[in-house]
Design a protein around this motif. Structure first.
Motif, PDB file in Angstrom:
ATOM      1  N   LEU A  83      18.282 -50.167  -6.246  1.00  0.00           N
ATOM      2  CA  LEU A  83      18.831 -49.097  -7.076  1.00  0.00           C
ATOM      3  C   LEU A  83      18.059 -47.788  -6.930  1.00  0.00           C
ATOM      4  O   LEU A  83      18.624 -46.714  -7.151  1.00  0.00           O
TER       5      LEU A  83
ATOM      6  N   GLN B 136      20.280 -44.615  -5.952  1.00  0.00           N
ATOM      7  CA  GLN B 136      20.337 -43.430  -6.804  1.00  0.00           C
ATOM      8  C   GLN B 136      20.123 -42.158  -5.993  1.00  0.00           C
ATOM      9  O   GLN B 136      20.801 -41.150  -6.207  1.00  0.00           O
TER      10      GLN B 136
ATOM     11  N   LEU C  23      25.563 -45.667 -10.315  1.00  0.00           N
ATOM     12  CA  LEU C  23      24.996 -47.000 -10.141  1.00  0.00           C
ATOM     13  C   LEU C  23      25.792 -48.095 -10.838  1.00  0.00           C
ATOM     14  O   LEU C  23      25.912 -49.203 -10.306  1.00  0.00           O
TER      15      LEU C  23
ATOM     16  N   ILE D 271      27.162 -51.335  -8.892  1.00  0.00           N
ATOM     17  CA  ILE D 271      26.795 -52.712  -9.232  1.00  0.00           C
ATOM     18  C   ILE D 271      28.049 -53.549  -9.469  1.00  0.00           C
ATOM     19  O   ILE D 271      28.149 -54.690  -8.996  1.00  0.00           O
TER      20      ILE D 271
ATOM     21  N   ILE E 182      14.441 -52.584  -8.206  1.00  0.00           N
ATOM     22  CA  ILE E 182      14.483 -51.417  -9.075  1.00  0.00           C
ATOM     23  C   ILE E 182      13.176 -50.637  -9.001  1.00  0.00           C
ATOM     24  O   ILE E 182      12.100 -51.201  -8.819  1.00  0.00           O
TER      25      ILE E 182
ATOM     26  N   TYR F  78      17.581 -46.950 -17.215  1.00  0.00           N
ATOM     27  CA  TYR F  78      17.511 -48.413 -17.181  1.00  0.00           C
ATOM     28  C   TYR F  78      17.706 -48.996 -18.577  1.00  0.00           C
ATOM     29  O   TYR F  78      18.171 -50.114 -18.718  1.00  0.00           O
TER      30      TYR F  78
END
Length: 219
Positions: free
Chosen positions: A177, A181, A187, A191, A203, A219
């Motif tokens: 991610l 990004q 995102l 996903i 991550i 997050y």
């Protein structure tokens, strides 16, 4: 879908010897990821009792050139043998071999349709190898703008297209991610699209590849 929580020992406690990083992560009750296995004492690492979830699944090679494909497949076999020290873990691949600083050994300016065809065929062979040997490979997306310019098949949408085409449970996506990004964003939708094909998620926050919660990703 259940995931184990792991920390990349390549990225933390970098002032310590690698074996001590692994021991520190293990002591915190977390699993461990590592990259290149060829420069490490695998017996010593296995003796720590840590659970390893991922390591690099090749040493050299590409998805598209005859010599590169041969190198990729031969070093993937070496990686499978190395992985036997740690049980069932993911063997990580990239769109091409990476060298110093994460830059591609053979940078690519434009990915042609012929290269897409070769990549699909090569990954089909990788998946079949995984099936024969009882191991799982994952294909990681990277970003082109900051860390890995010149890597072919780097975007998450590229890795999704390749993995879904092969459609073999022994080849999944390693959806990073941090890289996504920088290169693509959006995102949550990414996903959702990728979920059937995900074998691993990595991550970190943007900018700086720091801890989640320190940057722009919610997050």
């Amino acid at each position: 879908m259940a995931f184990q929580l792991a920390v990349c020992a390549e990225m933390v406690f970098t002032d310590m010897p690698f074996i001590e990083r692994v021991e520190r992560i293990h002591a915190k009750g977390l699993c461990v990821e590592m990259w290149d296995w060829s420069n490490k004492d695998l017996v010593q690492l296995a003796a720590t009792g840590a659970t390893f979830t991922s390591m690099t699944g090749y040493l050299r090679g590409t998805l598209t050139t005859a010599h590169g494909i041969e190198e990729l497949l031969s070093t993937a076999k070496l990686s499978i043998e190395a992985s036997r020290h740690f049980g069932n873990l993911n063997l990580n691949l990239h769109g091409t071999g990476l060298g110093e600083g994460g830059l591609p050994v053979e940078p690519v300016d434009e990915v042609t349709e012929a290269m897409w065809h070769s990549a699909r065929e090569t990954l089909q062979q990788i998946a079949e190898l995984g099936e024969q040997e009882g191991v799982n490979f994952v294909l990681e997306n990277l970003n082109l703008d900051v860390d890995h310019p010149g890597v072919p098949f780097a975007r998450a949408h590229d890795t999704l297209a390749l993995v879904s085409h092969v459609n073999n449970p022994h080849l999944k996506m390693n959806l990073d991610l941090y890289h996504a990004q920088i290169g693509e964003g959006n995102l949550i939708s990414l996903i959702e699209q990728s979920l059937p094909w995900i074998g691993e998620i990595q991550i970190a926050d943007v900018p700086g590849r720091c801890e989640p919660g320190t940057g722009e990703i919610n997050y």
